[in-house]
Design a protein around this motif. Structure first.
Motif, PDB file in Angstrom:
ATOM      1  N   ASP A 195      -8.429 -19.018 -24.869  1.00 25.39           N
ATOM      2  CA  ASP A 195      -9.624 -18.164 -24.864  1.00 25.39           C
ATOM      3  C   ASP A 195      -9.746 -17.432 -23.531  1.00 25.39           C
ATOM      4  O   ASP A 195     -10.188 -16.275 -23.487  1.00 25.39           O
TER       5      ASP A 195
ATOM      6  N   ASP B  35     -13.971 -15.809 -22.897  1.00 23.71           N
ATOM      7  CA  ASP B  35     -14.697 -16.440 -21.801  1.00 23.71           C
ATOM      8  C   ASP B  35     -14.295 -17.898 -21.578  1.00 23.71           C
ATOM      9  O   ASP B  35     -15.019 -18.642 -20.922  1.00 23.71           O
TER      10      ASP B  35
ATOM     11  N   ASP C  60     -14.261 -20.595 -23.248  1.00 27.47           N
ATOM     12  CA  ASP C  60     -15.105 -21.727 -23.645  1.00 27.47           C
ATOM     13  C   ASP C  60     -14.776 -22.280 -25.036  1.00 27.47           C
ATOM     14  O   ASP C  60     -15.456 -23.180 -25.520  1.00 27.47           O
TER      15      ASP C  60
HETATM   16 MG   LIG Z   1     -15.209 -17.879 -26.096  1.00 30.61          MG
END
Ligand SMILES: [Mg+2]
Length: 211
Positions: A31, A36, A38
């Motif tokens: 990712d 981002d 996460d």
């Molecule tokens: Mg993400």
């Protein structure tokens, strides 16, 4: 009396949660390349919450639909944004499909794959080729229907093959949805983390459902 379908569904969610925990950093790294970073955290958190909620379910009287309804609520509570409503809707659709079902036959893997794919596609208003989890869910669900009709003896081989090819295909796609869409063309060459976690979920389903 324990419903055998309930037992295998509880086993399935436990396997998915364990996989997401083990692959958390890997998924977040994927990712990080286009988003981002996460995704691993999100998926691990969501399925941990599902397993906790399922642990409170009365397994002796629960029906297969109860398992999916509980999973939907827990996943949505734990993961508010992005992936949360998508998987929650997939689980809800599965629950609706399983209402009134209390046997292994009605909770078939092909039914579940179809319901999951339909629920995710409906909530995300997405389709194939957009570099998302649907590039795994949709071909896997389609392959499941074909396998059921033509080669039920090779069901999981066919489904997993379609899911793997779907995940790999996202590498050459341009992201047009979600946060990854912001990097646009630069997303080419990176596999979609949501497609990879979808493949992991389907692999876990296979392990729980294989005779
Ligand atoms: Mg993400």
């Amino acid at each position: 009396m324990h419903d055998p379908a309930v037992r295998s569904l509880l086993d399935m969610f436990a396997r998915i949660a364990a996989t997401m925990e083990a692959e958390r950093d890997h998924l977040s790294d994927l990712d990080g390349a286009i988003g981002d970073a996460d995704h691993g955290m999100t998926m691990a958190l969501g399925f941990r919450a599902v397993v906790v909620a399922l642990g409170r379910l009365d397994a002796a009287s629960a029906k297969p639909a109860d398992v999916f309804r509980t999973a939907a609520g827990a996943f949505l509570d734990a993961v508010g944004a992005s992936t949360g409503p998508l998987y929650a809707n997939g689980f809800l659709r599965a629950a609706q499909r399983l209402d009134g079902c209390d046997g292994l036959d009605c909770a078939s893997a092909a039914t579940l794959l179809d319901a999951m794919a339909a629920g995710i596609a409906q909530r995300g208003k997405g389709s194939r080729g957009e570099k998302t989890m649907l590039d795994v869910w949709l071909p896997a669900a389609e392959a499941a229907q074909h396998a059921l009709a033509d080669r039920p003896d090779r069901f999981w081989t066919i489904v997993l093959d379609a899911a793997e090819r779907g995940a790999a295909a996202t590498r050459s796609m341009v992201a047009v949805r979600g946060r990854a869409a912001r990097v646009g063309e630069r997303s080419i060459g990176h596999i979609d983390p949501g497609a990879v976690s979808a493949l992991m979920i389907i692999r876990a389903m296979a392990e729980s459902f294989k005779p």
